[in-house]
Design a protein around this motif. Structure first.
Motif, PDB file in Angstrom:
ATOM      1  N   THR A   1      46.015  51.920  52.785  1.00  0.00           N
ATOM      2  CA  THR A   1      47.562  51.504  51.804  1.00  0.00           C
ATOM      3  C   THR A   1      48.031  52.883  51.121  1.00  0.00           C
ATOM      4  O   THR A   1      48.830  53.173  51.583  1.00  0.00           O
ATOM      5  CB  THR A   1      47.238  50.103  51.841  1.00  0.00           C
ATOM      6  N   PHE A   2      46.756  53.353  50.372  1.00  0.00           N
ATOM      7  CA  PHE A   2      46.776  54.142  49.726  1.00  0.00           C
ATOM      8  C   PHE A   2      47.579  55.699  51.040  1.00  0.00           C
ATOM      9  O   PHE A   2      48.361  56.186  50.286  1.00  0.00           O
ATOM     10  CB  PHE A   2      45.566  55.275  48.864  1.00  0.00           C
TER      11      PHE A   2
ATOM     12  N   SER B   1      48.350  39.731  44.895  1.00  0.00           N
ATOM     13  CA  SER B   1      49.432  40.686  44.839  1.00  0.00           C
ATOM     14  C   SER B   1      50.621  39.631  43.669  1.00  0.00           C
ATOM     15  O   SER B   1      50.909  38.777  43.640  1.00  0.00           O
ATOM     16  CB  SER B   1      50.049  40.619  46.278  1.00  0.00           C
TER      17      SER B   1
ATOM     18  N   SER C   1      41.328  46.635  42.633  1.00  0.00           N
ATOM     19  CA  SER C   1      40.512  47.833  43.202  1.00  0.00           C
ATOM     20  C   SER C   1      41.889  48.661  42.015  1.00  0.00           C
ATOM     21  O   SER C   1      43.046  48.646  41.556  1.00  0.00           O
ATOM     22  CB  SER C   1      41.193  48.559  45.062  1.00  0.00           C
TER      23      SER C   1
ATOM     24  N   ASP D   1      44.749  45.676  46.962  1.00  0.00           N
ATOM     25  CA  ASP D   1      45.773  46.537  45.810  1.00  0.00           C
ATOM     26  C   ASP D   1      46.376  45.953  44.892  1.00  0.00           C
ATOM     27  O   ASP D   1      47.364  45.019  44.862  1.00  0.00           O
ATOM     28  CB  ASP D   1      46.463  47.752  46.712  1.00  0.00           C
ATOM     29  N   ARG D   2      46.493  46.301  43.801  1.00  0.00           N
ATOM     30  CA  ARG D   2      47.440  46.441  42.398  1.00  0.00           C
ATOM     31  C   ARG D   2      48.389  46.598  43.671  1.00  0.00           C
ATOM     32  O   ARG D   2      50.179  46.340  42.869  1.00  0.00           O
ATOM     33  CB  ARG D   2      47.175  47.010  41.225  1.00  0.00           C
ATOM     34  N   ASN D   3      48.711  47.264  43.943  1.00  0.00           N
ATOM     35  CA  ASN D   3      50.925  47.764  45.170  1.00  0.00           C
ATOM     36  C   ASN D   3      51.472  48.827  44.532  1.00  0.00           C
ATOM     37  O   ASN D   3      52.346  48.610  44.632  1.00  0.00           O
ATOM     38  CB  ASN D   3      51.158  46.783  45.635  1.00  0.00           C
TER      39      ASN D   3
END
Length: 600
Positions: free
Chosen positions: A137-138, A240, A338, A456-458
């Motif tokens: 994703t990153f 999320s 994360s 993820d904190r997105n």
């Protein structure tokens, strides 16, 4: 005799000497040779690596080794710059980096703040199969805006992950044995199980140590509390707060459950059962948890990152603690937020090729293993993530903690803080002393099954607005936790602050897509129908919706004429900001901007 050459040589020498003694920036980790260093080799300035490494003599030795290695291979000296002093937050460090970015070649920054530096960054090129799948994703969200000239088999990114973090639960394995309590299974404890154990051990230990606590976690209003709150929400089913399109994704019921649970940890249950976290946890950073859990040993459980393993072992706690998944409503339901650190290259650097080479060194197998051994931070390389059993057994510091009465004629290290009155003083002793007991089992990251564990904190999805949303969220959560009573309105006030941060001042109105649950800011946070603003902490007038009407009415007693006029102004502003009105006459956020539900 012509003296001019001698005079010129003297001037040049003095100028060089001044550069060698005065030009080194404040906060440089090492000073390499003054005059000779500045005159002989070019230099790279790398900011942040001391901040994101465990601070120890072992780490210092590794950094020196890296400097020597890079100098030998490239001819470049490396200055490791620590731009921050003391225990600062990652956003404060990022602010320092941004202020100095034109004088820095490379920086290590928290991944959530990458977007804040994007305009000052140069692309970094790495092999596409280098990073672990957990960074997929990153990579998707941080690809360089123009990848047209990227060679086949490579990626061009605005920053490259250096290591990975994830929230974990640490526990005192020695106290489990002392009170005949079973170790956790591979799915970890449930919330109820952890809370029961924490209260049991806390009650028993306080007979001799009144300062003992059941559970420690970072509760100060900063990003650490954002992570903890999202993790507790995740334990109740949500994972999320930001959708891939940048909109907000929230469930106020899950948030309410999380806030009630966290409040119970501090203030205890309504029926009078005691809490398991001290009230001062609302001022705790990670360093405070290290002090209480690792140095003083005054807690049963602690929430922290993988580097906590190294922290506790360096305080002689090896063999006395373990690590597992965070708790959830049921086994395997716990999830960890994360995190991690990203390496970036300043576009202002005059040494682009050397900076790219440094990133390659930092991502090399050797340097990543060195950093793992120094700090137990999870490497970003595919062949080292997740860590192998061999890595886990080879990363321990061989120290132990013993009662002072058991030690004589050996060199000892006193823990950093005094024990409470009546508790025997302990000392940290090297295994080489021959006094340490055999440790049958070390705590390792390999004890934790990370499959489908982290979320993820997105932050990259929200770009530069993530920090504003997170700040609004954590401020409101902190205010809520300072109160003993938490209800639906308090939970909604937290979400209200995020909506305000996401959409701008005064855009605080939201509801479900079907038009139900119309609400605005809570009147519980501030008195007399006011709410606390995220920006400056002042109390402002709350608004509430009238379901049968077509205007927004003040929650305090204002004249009808003033209300109508104010509603008209507000309606014009909302229309300008692309809000729209639904069939029942209620104002609502666009569905693609805010959703009160789990994603399909």
């Amino acid at each position: 005799v012509n003296t001019m050459p001698w005079i010129l040589e003297t001037i040049v020498f003095c100028a060089a000497l001044c550069l060698g003694t005065c030009a080194e920036p404040s906060g440089a980790t090492f000073d390499h040779g003054g005059l000779g260093g500045y005159l002989s080799q070019p230099r790279l300035r790398v900011a942040g690596i001391p901040v994101y490494s465990a601070r120890s003599s072992f780490t210092d030795d590794i950094l020196k080794e890296w400097q020597a290695d890079f100098l030998e291979q490239t001819g470049y000296e490396v200055d490791f710059l620590d731009l921050s002093s003391g225990d600062v937050s990652t956003d404060q460090h990022t602010t320092s980096v941004r202020a100095r970015i034109e004088n820095i070649d490379i920086a290590a920054v928290d991944s959530i703040h990458l977007a804040a530096l994007e305009d000052h960054l140069a692309p970094i090129q790495i092999p596409e199969d280098l990073l672990a799948p957990s960074f997929e994703t990153f990579v998707q969200q941080s690809s360089w805006k123009d990848g047209s000239d990227t060679p086949d088999g490579y990626l061009r990114l605005i920053g490259v992950p250096w290591y990975m973090d994830v929230g974990l639960l640490y526990y005192r394995s020695d106290l489990l044995s002392k009170y005949n309590i079973s170790e956790p299974g591979p799915g970890g404890w449930t919330f109820a199980e952890m809370e029961e154990i924490a209260l049991q051990v806390q009650t028993a230990e306080r007979v001799t140590n009144p300062e003992f606590q059941g559970f420690l976690w970072p509760g100060l209003d900063y990003e650490g509390l954002t992570c903890v709150t999202l993790e507790v929400i995740a334990g109740h089913g949500e994972t999320s707060m930001i959708k891939p399109n940048g909109g907000l994704l929230l469930d106020d019921d899950s948030l309410l459950q999380a806030l009630n649970r966290m409040s119970k940890w501090i203030w205890g249950a309504v029926d009078g059962e005691g809490g398991i976290s001290p009230t001062e946890v609302l001022s705790f950073r990670e360093s405070d948890i290290r002090r209480r859990f690792c140095e003083v040993g005054d807690a049963m459980f602690a929430r922290h990152w993988p580097s906590f393993i190294h922290d506790c072992e360096s305080e002689g706690m090896a063999g006395k603690f373990g690590v597992t998944r965070l708790p959830g409503n049921e086994a395997w339901a716990g999830r960890g937020a994360s995190g991690g650190t990203t390496l970036v290259i300043s576009k202002h650097s005059e040494h682009q090729a050397a900076a790219q080479k440094f990133v390659e060194f930092a991502l090399s197998r050797k340097w990543q293993l060195d950093h793992w051994k120094a700090s137990t931070r999870i490497p970003s390389r595919m062949d080292l993530n997740p860590p192998s059993e061999a890595m886990c057994t080879d990363s321990h510091q061989h120290l132990c903690r013993l009662p002072l009465s058991d030690v004589s004629n050996v060199s000892v290290q006193l823990p950093g803080h005094e024990r409470p009155s009546g508790i025997s003083q302990e000392v940290i002793v090297s295994e080489e002393s021959g006094l340490c007991p055999n440790i049958n089992r070390y705590a390792t990251i390999c004890d934790v099954n990370l499959t489908d564990y982290f979320f993820d904190r997105n932050s990259v999805w929200q770009g530069q607005t993530y920090s504003e949303i997170s700040r609004a969220f954590v401020d409101a959560v902190h205010v809520a936790l300072e109160g003993i009573v938490i209800n639906q309105e308090v939970a909604r006030s937290v979400i209200c602050k995020m909506v305000e941060a996401s959409h701008g001042p005064n855009r605080m109105f939201s509801m479900k897509e079907d038009g139900s649950r119309a609400w605005a800011c809570s009147s519980e946070v501030c008195p007399n129908g006011h709410y606390m603003t995220a920006g400056n902490g002042d109390c402002a007038i709350c608004r509430t919706f009238v379901v049968s009407g077509s205007f927004c009415m003040d929650a305090v007693a204002l004249g009808v004429i003033s209300v109508v006029a104010l509603a008209a102004i507000l309606a014009a502003y909302l229309a300008f900001r692309s809000f729209h009105r639904n069939s029942s006459g209620l104002w609502q956020v666009k569905p693609d901007e805010l959703t009160f539900a789990s994603p399909p």
